[in-house]
Enzyme design. Structure first.
Site, PDB file in Angstrom:
ATOM      1  N   THR A   1      -5.081  -0.357  -3.550  1.00 54.49           N
ATOM      2  CA  THR A   1      -5.441   1.017  -3.896  1.00 54.49           C
ATOM      3  C   THR A   1      -6.758   1.050  -4.657  1.00 54.49           C
ATOM      4  O   THR A   1      -7.144   0.072  -5.301  1.00 54.49           O
ATOM      5  CB  THR A   1      -4.350   1.706  -4.741  1.00 54.49           C
ATOM      6  OG1 THR A   1      -4.667   3.089  -4.893  1.00 54.49           O
ATOM      7  CG2 THR A   1      -4.207   1.064  -6.116  1.00 54.49           C
TER       8      THR A   1
ATOM      9  N   ARG B   1       0.005  15.284  -5.484  1.00 53.95           N
ATOM     10  CA  ARG B   1       0.986  14.281  -5.062  1.00 53.95           C
ATOM     11  C   ARG B   1       1.870  13.807  -6.210  1.00 53.95           C
ATOM     12  O   ARG B   1       1.459  13.797  -7.360  1.00 53.95           O
ATOM     13  CB  ARG B   1       0.274  13.075  -4.437  1.00 53.95           C
ATOM     14  CG  ARG B   1      -0.384  13.404  -3.118  1.00 53.95           C
ATOM     15  CD  ARG B   1      -1.174  12.247  -2.595  1.00 53.95           C
ATOM     16  NE  ARG B   1      -2.318  11.954  -3.464  1.00 53.95           N
ATOM     17  CZ  ARG B   1      -3.198  10.997  -3.225  1.00 53.95           C
ATOM     18  NH1 ARG B   1      -3.068  10.220  -2.165  1.00 53.95           N
ATOM     19  NH2 ARG B   1      -4.208  10.804  -4.050  1.00 53.95           N
TER      20      ARG B   1
ATOM     21  N   CYS C   1      -9.244   7.753   4.892  1.00 57.27           N
ATOM     22  CA  CYS C   1      -7.804   7.485   5.036  1.00 57.27           C
ATOM     23  C   CYS C   1      -7.462   6.613   6.243  1.00 57.27           C
ATOM     24  O   CYS C   1      -6.719   5.634   6.118  1.00 57.27           O
ATOM     25  CB  CYS C   1      -7.031   8.795   5.102  1.00 57.27           C
ATOM     26  SG  CYS C   1      -7.282   9.847   3.662  1.00 57.27           S
TER      27      CYS C   1
ATOM     28  N   GLU D   1       0.859  15.310   2.927  1.00 56.20           N
ATOM     29  CA  GLU D   1      -0.394  15.645   3.609  1.00 56.20           C
ATOM     30  C   GLU D   1      -1.363  16.393   2.689  1.00 56.20           C
ATOM     31  O   GLU D   1      -0.972  17.286   1.949  1.00 56.20           O
ATOM     32  CB  GLU D   1      -0.075  16.505   4.834  1.00 56.20           C
ATOM     33  CG  GLU D   1      -1.263  17.014   5.595  1.00 56.20           C
ATOM     34  CD  GLU D   1      -2.000  15.930   6.359  1.00 56.20           C
ATOM     35  OE1 GLU D   1      -3.230  15.827   6.189  1.00 56.20           O
ATOM     36  OE2 GLU D   1      -1.364  15.207   7.134  1.00 56.20           O
TER      37      GLU D   1
ATOM     38  N   ASP E   1      -5.128  17.004  -7.239  1.00 55.41           N
ATOM     39  CA  ASP E   1      -4.181  16.117  -6.553  1.00 55.41           C
ATOM     40  C   ASP E   1      -2.766  16.557  -6.903  1.00 55.41           C
ATOM     41  O   ASP E   1      -2.349  16.467  -8.051  1.00 55.41           O
ATOM     42  CB  ASP E   1      -4.419  14.673  -6.990  1.00 55.41           C
ATOM     43  CG  ASP E   1      -3.703  13.650  -6.123  1.00 55.41           C
ATOM     44  OD1 ASP E   1      -2.720  14.026  -5.444  1.00 55.41           O
ATOM     45  OD2 ASP E   1      -4.115  12.479  -6.127  1.00 55.41           O
TER      46      ASP E   1
ATOM     47  N   CYS F   1     -12.958  11.638   5.646  1.00 53.01           N
ATOM     48  CA  CYS F   1     -12.279  10.894   4.579  1.00 53.01           C
ATOM     49  C   CYS F   1     -12.286   9.409   4.944  1.00 53.01           C
ATOM     50  O   CYS F   1     -12.805   9.012   5.975  1.00 53.01           O
ATOM     51  CB  CYS F   1     -10.845  11.409   4.405  1.00 53.01           C
ATOM     52  SG  CYS F   1      -9.804  11.175   5.868  1.00 53.01           S
TER      53      CYS F   1
ATOM     54  N   ARG G   1       0.863  -1.185   0.000  1.00 52.56           N
ATOM     55  CA  ARG G   1       0.000   0.000   0.000  1.00 52.56           C
ATOM     56  C   ARG G   1       0.893   1.226   0.000  1.00 52.56           C
ATOM     57  O   ARG G   1       1.857   1.299   0.774  1.00 52.56           O
ATOM     58  CB  ARG G   1      -0.884   0.012   1.248  1.00 52.56           C
ATOM     59  CG  ARG G   1      -1.535   1.355   1.537  1.00 52.56           C
ATOM     60  CD  ARG G   1      -2.970   1.394   1.144  1.00 52.56           C
ATOM     61  NE  ARG G   1      -3.584   2.684   1.454  1.00 52.56           N
ATOM     62  CZ  ARG G   1      -4.284   3.377   0.579  1.00 52.56           C
ATOM     63  NH1 ARG G   1      -4.465   2.938  -0.645  1.00 52.56           N
ATOM     64  NH2 ARG G   1      -4.826   4.523   0.928  1.00 52.56           N
TER      65      ARG G   1
END
Length: 197
Positions: free
Chosen positions: A149, A128, A67, A92, A126, A65, A49
């Site tokens: 995922t 990231r 998460c 984050e 996003d 969320c 993960r």
């Protein structure tokens, strides 16, 4: 390589004992962590993960969320499999940072969805970058992964970075009345595969 392996120690958890491996980005000094369970050497694909940091969900039990639910479920699945890796990726709030995440939450409280809130703050939906995670896998000696995922983008980016994703394993947990709109938005606007939740 964008980072180096710095330190490691045992980490006992409710799911069993993991090996916590610390990494440091060469350019920024930012730290990241891998939790390794069992013997991940060999030729068999490793259950893994890539979990992006979420202080509110992971540590403060937010229901906004999924998460925290995903973090716990991933650790449980890895322990049940007898071997695996969880990369704790320090980006984050989809990499807008904690304070901007709080600002985005305030916009969501006013009726914006999670994507619109990011756009209002001047960010992409996003921000990231998962390429660093490929280096973490490589430093751990992991080449083939069964990836826990719901995000097809993670699969694409890790594959492009040289990690062989042999299977995408859904991780659909944590839907509740407080995060339904958030999860529906992630599916509709960000392509997350969340059917069945």
């Amino acid at each position: 390589m964008q980072l180096k392996r710095v330190a490691e120690a045992k980490l006992p958890t409710p799911w069993g004992d993991f090996l916590m491996v610390g990494f440091e980005e060469l350019a920024t000094g930012q730290d990241h962590v891998a939790l390794v369970f069992g013997d991940i050497s060999g030729t068999e694909p490793v259950l893994a993960r890539v979990h992006s940091e979420c202080l509110t969900g992971d540590a403060l039990f937010s229901l906004r969320c999924d998460c925290g639910f995903q973090l716990e479920a991933a650790l449980s699945h890895i322990a049940e499999a007898g071997r695996g890796v969880l990369l704790y990726h320090r980006q984050e709030g989809r990499n807008i940072g904690l304070l901007n995440k709080i600002r985005a939450y305030a916009l969501q409280d006013q009726g914006y969805d999670t994507v619109e809130a990011n756009h209002q703050l001047g960010f992409a939906a996003d921000e990231r970058d998962f390429t660093l995670c490929a280096d973490m896998f490589k430093l751990l000696g992991v080449d083939e992964v069964r990836l826990l995922t719901n995000n097809p983008r993670k699969v694409e980016i890790l594959t492009e970075a040289g990690i062989n994703i042999v299977e995408r394993v859904p991780l659909i947990v944590g839907r509740n009345p407080k995060n339904e709109h958030y999860l529906d938005t992630k599916a509709a606007k960000m392509g997350h595969l969340l059917s069945g939740n």
